[in-house]
Design a protein around this motif. Structure first.
Motif, short mmCIF file in Angstrom:
data_model
loop_
_atom_site.label_atom_id
_atom_site.label_comp_id
_atom_site.label_asym_id
_atom_site.label_seq_id
_atom_site.Cartn_x
_atom_site.Cartn_y
_atom_site.Cartn_z
N TRP A 72 -29.31 23.84 -5.11
CA TRP A 72 -28.17 24.52 -4.48
C TRP A 72 -26.87 23.81 -4.84
O TRP A 72 -25.88 24.44 -5.21
N ALA A 73 -26.87 22.49 -4.75
CA ALA A 73 -25.66 21.72 -5.05
C ALA A 73 -25.23 21.90 -6.51
O ALA A 73 -24.04 21.99 -6.80
N ARG A 74 -26.21 21.97 -7.41
CA ARG A 74 -25.87 22.19 -8.83
C ARG A 74 -25.25 23.57 -9.04
O ARG A 74 -24.42 23.77 -9.92
N ALA A 75 -25.65 24.54 -8.22
CA ALA A 75 -25.13 25.91 -8.35
C ALA A 75 -23.79 26.11 -7.65
O ALA A 75 -23.08 27.08 -7.96
N ALA A 106 -20.00 18.13 -5.63
CA ALA A 106 -21.23 18.91 -5.74
C ALA A 106 -22.27 18.16 -6.57
O ALA A 106 -23.46 18.15 -6.23
N ALA A 107 -21.82 17.53 -7.65
CA ALA A 107 -22.74 16.77 -8.50
C ALA A 107 -23.31 15.57 -7.74
O ALA A 107 -24.50 15.24 -7.89
N THR A 108 -22.49 14.93 -6.93
CA THR A 108 -22.98 13.81 -6.12
C THR A 108 -24.05 14.29 -5.15
O THR A 108 -25.10 13.65 -5.01
N ALA A 113 -29.51 14.44 -3.38
CA ALA A 113 -30.61 15.28 -2.88
C ALA A 113 -31.82 15.18 -3.82
O ALA A 113 -32.96 15.23 -3.36
N GLY A 114 -31.57 15.01 -5.11
CA GLY A 114 -32.67 14.81 -6.06
C GLY A 114 -33.43 13.52 -5.75
O GLY A 114 -34.66 13.49 -5.80
N LYS A 115 -32.70 12.48 -5.41
CA LYS A 115 -33.34 11.21 -5.01
C LYS A 115 -34.14 11.42 -3.73
O LYS A 115 -35.24 10.87 -3.59
N LEU A 116 -33.61 12.21 -2.81
CA LEU A 116 -34.31 12.51 -1.57
C LEU A 116 -35.62 13.22 -1.87
O LEU A 116 -36.66 12.89 -1.29
N CYS A 139 -22.65 15.40 2.02
CA CYS A 139 -22.25 16.70 2.61
C CYS A 139 -20.92 16.54 3.35
O CYS A 139 -19.99 17.33 3.17
N SER A 140 -20.85 15.52 4.19
CA SER A 140 -19.65 15.30 5.00
C SER A 140 -18.42 15.03 4.14
O SER A 140 -17.34 15.54 4.44
#
Length: 154
Positions: A72-75, A106-108, A113-116, A139-140
């Motif tokens: 989602w973040a990548r999109a 967004a990339a961060t 999230a990928g690490k998660l 997110c924040s």
């Protein structure tokens, strides 16, 4: 006759532009609805992860959700094209005026999230819990700069 033709051409041009503007607004409204739905799904997934953390449950069950947040973040940047502001949205104009910063945020989020997701796949409860906080902060950070703040409840 020339005046009549000119007036007719002007009316036709205005009609075409009005239709094009309405189409762009409809497209923008659909993008806004898609963004809002996606953010709600992200919030639900993220809240579910917190429930698993608090219950000391099996974090492996959260790998798919964490991977979905990364995707989602990548999109995200593609869901905020120029002209998709306005309407009923909490998106701030800084999304478009500070595009590089928004894309970096967004990339961060995608990276964290990928690490998660990786920690979830590994079943690393402690690592997953700590990384959940990192993702929450990502997110924040984006919300603080690119989204209208929610009004305090009370």
């Amino acid at each position: 006759m020339t005046r009549t033709m000119s007036a007719l051409m002007l009316v036709m041009a205005a009609s075409v532009l009005t239709a094009a503007a309405a189409t762009r607004r409809d497209d923008a409204d659909q993008l806004i609805a898609a963004r809002q739905a996606g953010f709600k799904l992200q919030g639900a997934a993220f809240g579910g992860m917190k429930g698993v953390i608090d219950a000391k449950g099996d974090v492996k069950t959260q790998a798919f959700a964490a991977g979905a947040i990364a995707a989602w973040a990548r999109a995200l940047p593609g869901l905020f094209p120029a002209g998709s502001d306005g309407g009923t949205t909490k998106a701030l104009p800084t999304i478009w005026s500070d595009r590089a910063g928004f894309e970096k945020a967004a990339a961060t989020l995608a990276t964290e999230a990928g690490k998660l997701a990786d920690l979830a796949k590994a079943g690393d409860q402690a690592g997953f819990s700590a990384q959940w906080g990192v993702v929450r902060n990502a997110c924040s950070a984006c919300h603080d700069k690119y989204r209208v703040a929610d009004k305090p409840k009370g």
